[in-house]
Design a protein around this motif. Sequence first.
Motif, PDB file in Angstrom:
ATOM      1  N   GLN A  79      -3.418   6.210   5.332  1.00 11.97           N
ATOM      2  CA  GLN A  79      -3.067   4.814   5.522  1.00 11.97           C
ATOM      3  C   GLN A  79      -4.247   3.909   5.168  1.00 11.97           C
ATOM      4  OE1 GLN A  79      -0.198   3.541   7.395  1.00 11.97           O
ATOM      5  NE2 GLN A  79       0.829   5.496   7.340  1.00 11.97           N
ATOM      6  N   ASN A  80      -3.925   2.678   4.813  1.00 13.20           N
ATOM      7  CA  ASN A  80      -4.947   1.663   4.585  1.00 13.20           C
ATOM      8  C   ASN A  80      -5.027   0.733   5.779  1.00 13.20           C
ATOM      9  OD1 ASN A  80      -5.825   2.475   2.058  1.00 13.20           O
ATOM     10  ND2 ASN A  80      -4.224   1.332   1.008  1.00 13.20           N
ATOM     11  N   CYS A  81      -6.218   0.287   6.102  1.00 11.70           N
ATOM     12  CA  CYS A  81      -6.446  -0.639   7.217  1.00 11.70           C
ATOM     13  C   CYS A  81      -7.120  -1.897   6.689  1.00 11.70           C
ATOM     14  CB  CYS A  81      -7.345   0.012   8.278  1.00 11.70           C
ATOM     15  SG  CYS A  81      -6.571   1.381   9.136  1.00 11.70           S
ATOM     16  N   ARG A  82      -6.978  -2.971   7.447  1.00 12.98           N
ATOM     17  CA  ARG A  82      -7.668  -4.225   7.123  1.00 12.98           C
ATOM     18  C   ARG A  82      -8.940  -4.297   7.955  1.00 12.98           C
ATOM     19  NH1 ARG A  82      -4.055  -7.955   4.573  1.00 12.98           N
ATOM     20  NH2 ARG A  82      -5.589  -9.591   4.925  1.00 12.98           N
ATOM     21  N   TYR A  83     -10.030  -4.616   7.304  1.00  9.94           N
ATOM     22  CA  TYR A  83     -11.324  -4.720   7.971  1.00  9.94           C
ATOM     23  C   TYR A  83     -11.889  -6.118   7.748  1.00  9.94           C
ATOM     24  CZ  TYR A  83     -11.234   0.363   8.243  1.00  9.94           C
ATOM     25  OH  TYR A  83     -10.889   1.660   8.511  1.00  9.94           O
ATOM     26  N   GLN A  84     -12.733  -6.526   8.669  1.00  9.96           N
ATOM     27  CA  GLN A  84     -13.419  -7.817   8.517  1.00  9.96           C
ATOM     28  C   GLN A  84     -14.859  -7.541   8.117  1.00  9.96           C
ATOM     29  OE1 GLN A  84     -13.142 -10.399  11.871  1.00  9.96           O
ATOM     30  NE2 GLN A  84     -14.028 -12.135  10.775  1.00  9.96           N
ATOM     31  N   SER A  85     -15.272  -8.173   7.035  1.00  7.90           N
ATOM     32  CA  SER A  85     -16.639  -7.973   6.560  1.00  7.90           C
ATOM     33  C   SER A  85     -17.592  -8.867   7.344  1.00  7.90           C
ATOM     34  CB  SER A  85     -16.729  -8.268   5.066  1.00  7.90           C
ATOM     35  OG  SER A  85     -16.431  -9.624   4.824  1.00  7.90           O
ATOM     36  N   CYS A  95      -8.201   3.948   6.174  1.00 12.43           N
ATOM     37  CA  CYS A  95      -8.547   3.976   7.595  1.00 12.43           C
ATOM     38  C   CYS A  95      -9.528   5.100   7.878  1.00 12.43           C
ATOM     39  CB  CYS A  95      -7.300   4.172   8.437  1.00 12.43           C
ATOM     40  SG  CYS A  95      -6.117   2.820   8.331  1.00 12.43           S
ATOM     41  N   SER A  96     -10.365   4.891   8.877  1.00  8.85           N
ATOM     42  CA  SER A  96     -11.282   5.958   9.279  1.00  8.85           C
ATOM     43  C   SER A  96     -10.486   7.047   9.984  1.00  8.85           C
ATOM     44  CB  SER A  96     -12.364   5.399  10.196  1.00  8.85           C
ATOM     45  OG  SER A  96     -11.779   4.886  11.373  1.00  8.85           O
ATOM     46  N   ASP A  97     -11.103   8.185  10.219  1.00  2.00           N
ATOM     47  CA  ASP A  97     -10.406   9.341  10.789  1.00  2.00           C
ATOM     48  C   ASP A  97      -9.900   9.084  12.206  1.00  2.00           C
ATOM     49  OD1 ASP A  97     -10.703  10.833   8.503  1.00  2.00           O
ATOM     50  OD2 ASP A  97     -12.629  11.660   9.126  1.00  2.00           O
ATOM     51  N   GLY A  98     -10.409   8.085  12.889  1.00  2.00           N
ATOM     52  CA  GLY A  98      -9.978   7.802  14.259  1.00  2.00           C
ATOM     53  C   GLY A  98      -8.620   7.130  14.347  1.00  2.00           C
TER      54      GLY A  98
END
Length: 99
Positions: A79-85, A95-98
């Motif tokens: 899956q892809n996640c949205r991150y804030q830079s 997404c990270s493994d968590g």
Amino acid sequence: MKRKASFAAIAALSAMVLAGCSATDQQINRAGTGALIGAAGGALAGQAIGGNTKSTLIGAAGGAVVGGAVGAATAPQRQNCRYQSVNGGTYVAPCSDGY
């Protein structure tokens, strides 16, 4: 009888060759495993229904196709996640493994 023995030898050799393939992609691994299981089930069904070598081979081919498709389709997708830079913007990344 000789024909059945040669078919069994070819099937066993094919299974060993396919099992020896080491792919890093989980989808490819699942597709190969699904194809092997499908081919075995299809061969058994073809033999039980038709009772001859032609039916067994048709069942094995059909089972391999269906099993490979099901195996590839059931592989978990990353899956892809949205991150804030740090500068306040957002970006999309795996997404990270968590998660």
